[in-house]
Design an enzyme around this catalytic site. Sequence first.
Site, PDB file in Angstrom:
ATOM      1  N   LYS A 210      38.162  42.511  42.511  1.00  0.00           N
ATOM      2  CA  LYS A 210      39.330  42.445  41.492  1.00  0.00           C
ATOM      3  C   LYS A 210      39.504  41.129  40.785  1.00  0.00           C
ATOM      4  CE  LYS A 210      42.806  43.625  39.415  1.00  0.00           C
ATOM      5  NZ  LYS A 210      42.681  44.400  38.242  1.00  0.00           N
ATOM      6  N   GLY A 265      17.572  26.335  34.326  1.00  0.00           N
ATOM      7  CA  GLY A 265      17.029  25.154  34.056  1.00  0.00           C
ATOM      8  C   GLY A 265      15.931  25.666  32.872  1.00  0.00           C
ATOM      9  N   CYS A 268      14.849  25.624  27.501  1.00  0.00           N
ATOM     10  CA  CYS A 268      15.608  26.111  26.389  1.00  0.00           C
ATOM     11  C   CYS A 268      17.181  25.878  26.736  1.00  0.00           C
ATOM     12  CB  CYS A 268      15.372  27.310  26.002  1.00  0.00           C
ATOM     13  SG  CYS A 268      14.050  27.621  25.121  1.00  0.00           S
TER      14      CYS A 268
HETATM   15  N1  NAD Z   1      50.237  45.187  35.901  1.00  0.00           N
HETATM   16  C1  NAD Z   1      49.067  45.597  35.673  1.00  0.00           C
HETATM   17  O1  NAD Z   1      48.588  46.007  34.539  1.00  0.00           O
HETATM   18  C2  NAD Z   1      48.238  45.438  36.869  1.00  0.00           C
HETATM   19  C3  NAD Z   1      46.968  45.949  36.905  1.00  0.00           C
HETATM   20  C4  NAD Z   1      45.993  45.631  37.938  1.00  0.00           C
HETATM   21  C5  NAD Z   1      46.483  45.142  39.072  1.00  0.00           C
HETATM   22  N2  NAD Z   1      47.976  44.798  39.269  1.00  0.00           N
HETATM   23  C6  NAD Z   1      48.425  44.212  40.358  1.00  0.00           C
HETATM   24  O2  NAD Z   1      49.349  45.245  41.017  1.00  0.00           O
HETATM   25  C7  NAD Z   1      50.232  44.819  41.625  1.00  0.00           C
HETATM   26  C8  NAD Z   1      51.486  45.060  41.092  1.00  0.00           C
HETATM   27  O3  NAD Z   1      51.530  44.915  39.681  1.00  0.00           O
HETATM   28  P1  NAD Z   1      52.950  45.494  38.610  1.00  0.00           P
HETATM   29  O4  NAD Z   1      52.646  44.789  37.356  1.00  0.00           O
HETATM   30  O5  NAD Z   1      52.845  46.947  38.906  1.00  0.00           O
HETATM   31  O6  NAD Z   1      53.880  44.453  39.251  1.00  0.00           O
HETATM   32  P2  NAD Z   1      55.618  44.786  39.098  1.00  0.00           P
HETATM   33  O7  NAD Z   1      56.123  43.301  39.236  1.00  0.00           O
HETATM   34  O8  NAD Z   1      55.799  45.341  37.797  1.00  0.00           O
HETATM   35  O9  NAD Z   1      56.227  45.926  40.120  1.00  0.00           O
HETATM   36  C9  NAD Z   1      56.336  45.535  41.545  1.00  0.00           C
HETATM   37  C10 NAD Z   1      57.312  46.598  42.070  1.00  0.00           C
HETATM   38  O10 NAD Z   1      57.390  46.365  43.286  1.00  0.00           O
HETATM   39  C11 NAD Z   1      58.539  46.560  43.846  1.00  0.00           C
HETATM   40  N3  NAD Z   1      58.914  45.951  45.063  1.00  0.00           N
HETATM   41  C12 NAD Z   1      59.033  44.830  45.539  1.00  0.00           C
HETATM   42  N4  NAD Z   1      59.200  44.573  47.022  1.00  0.00           N
HETATM   43  C13 NAD Z   1      59.163  46.052  47.407  1.00  0.00           C
HETATM   44  C14 NAD Z   1      59.237  46.580  48.655  1.00  0.00           C
HETATM   45  N5  NAD Z   1      59.455  45.732  49.636  1.00  0.00           N
HETATM   46  N6  NAD Z   1      59.136  47.873  48.913  1.00  0.00           N
HETATM   47  C15 NAD Z   1      58.744  48.646  47.713  1.00  0.00           C
HETATM   48  N7  NAD Z   1      58.705  48.074  46.460  1.00  0.00           N
HETATM   49  C16 NAD Z   1      58.877  46.877  46.378  1.00  0.00           C
HETATM   50  C17 NAD Z   1      59.504  45.789  42.858  1.00  0.00           C
HETATM   51  O11 NAD Z   1      61.068  46.196  42.817  1.00  0.00           O
HETATM   52  C18 NAD Z   1      58.672  46.169  41.678  1.00  0.00           C
HETATM   53  O12 NAD Z   1      59.201  47.436  40.931  1.00  0.00           O
HETATM   54  C19 NAD Z   1      50.222  43.103  41.387  1.00  0.00           C
HETATM   55  O13 NAD Z   1      49.638  42.631  42.497  1.00  0.00           O
HETATM   56  C20 NAD Z   1      49.285  42.959  40.107  1.00  0.00           C
HETATM   57  O14 NAD Z   1      48.722  41.822  40.232  1.00  0.00           O
HETATM   58  C21 NAD Z   1      48.728  44.729  38.187  1.00  0.00           C
END
Ligand code: NAD
Length: 438
Positions: A210, A265, A268
Amino acid sequence: MRISIFGLGYVGAVSAACLARDGHQVTGIDPNPDKLKIIRSGRSPIVEEGIQELTSKVVENGRFTVSNDPHAGVLETDISFVCVGTPSLSNGGQNLDAVRKVSEDIGTALAEKQNYHVVIVRSTIEPGTIDQVVKPILERSSGKKVGKDFGLGFQPEFLREGSSIKDYDNPPFTVVGTDSKRSADVVASLFRHLPCEFIATDIKIAETLKYACNIFHALKIVFANEIGRFSKSMGIDGREVMHLICKDKQLNISSAYLSPGFAYGGSCLPKDLRALLYMAKNRDISLPMLQGVAPSNQLHIDNVVDYVLAAGSRRVGMIGLSFKSGTDDLRESPLVTVAERFIGKGIDLKIHDPNVSLSHLIGANRRYIEESIPHIASTMTDTCDELIDNVDIVVVGLRDPALLEKLYERNRPDQLIVDLVSLTERERIKGKYWGICW
Ligand SMILES: NC(=O)c1ccc[n+]([C@@H]2O[C@H](COP(=O)([O-])OP(=O)(O)OC[C@H]3O[C@@H](n4cnc5c(N)ncnc54)[C@H](O)[C@@H]3O)[C@@H](O)[C@H]2O)c1
């Protein structure tokens, strides 16, 4: 399948709606009361093409419900996806508080669960987090064992904000790292219908993948922009240059040059990189990423030299000297740099490279060896056997099947093999082995 999704942000909200659309019964768990209220009213908490309509449909037909009760979420479902946020800390590290909290919640519920449950993390997490953080918390709070009582894994999410439903339905591939085939099969049953390859792998590989993907995207953007800035400074349209770069699917947009191994290396790449940086400097254009390329390449060479010197033996052999297999070109070969460093440190060095045998060389290459690197010429052996039999450390820098066969046959248990080429029959190495990137 009955599915619980922990965290209803971008990833969770899109996954929940799409899985419910595909016929599964989905429970979304999130502590944020506003999000739960919005979803219960048939709306999506995020802005994405098509997500409002989809959420409204699956909430209305009862396939997607939400709750703030993690306990019920686990007890009433067969698999849990963890999609909570993993934001940056001020030092660049990852804040894993939400991952820890959810692991604790799921583990506490698992303690009461009779049926086999699978926990799949989809949040982006540092390699090793499943093993060192999620697994211990789940096992401690549940009193159960991964593999025996419940399944665990990591499935990287590749959707992009703005086109996430399309990306969900058309991913480049589906990759999942799990503790067992049983867990991988459960995940496969949810995603096998997608028009892409399903790959089950090791958990740490999936976690690292990832990061590698996202950093590769960042790297490509910066590369295109640095080529763009350079081109513009020359009065050239960088868009057209990059457009043509992307047309070459053999060497440019391909797996060529994308396998970890030894340094670049030759006659070029180093020369042309230097020239481009010089042209940019003359036009006051700063290209920090491209300026970082040669130092990074040098570090890669230094690592090999440092490792071999630290191993302590003075009797070292090198199979290969030219900058890549199948050529006698020694100009700017990183293996020549390695050999020179060894000689400078007083190593008793032997080198064998069938393409660079002095007796066969003529013209420019012979002159290059005799005039520029005469100290190396005296270390060349005529046969690979002679080299292998008389050294304690063999640095393999040439992928020549005949020579590798000799290495497999003749290497000894007291020898150290330093692999720069990714030996395919590693099990035939009798002594210590060190791979440069693996
Ligand atoms: N946004 C993207 O496009 C994307 C793409 C691939 C991977 N990711 C990864 O996925 C993960 C989530 O990203 P996101 O953008 O959806 O995050 P986000 O911040 O939009 O959402 C996270 C959610 O988790 C909830 N949360 C927090 N604590 C919690 C708990 N104890 N129990 C249940 N829910 C809880 C929050 O209230 C929030 O709604 C991250 O690690 C991010 O790096 C994001």
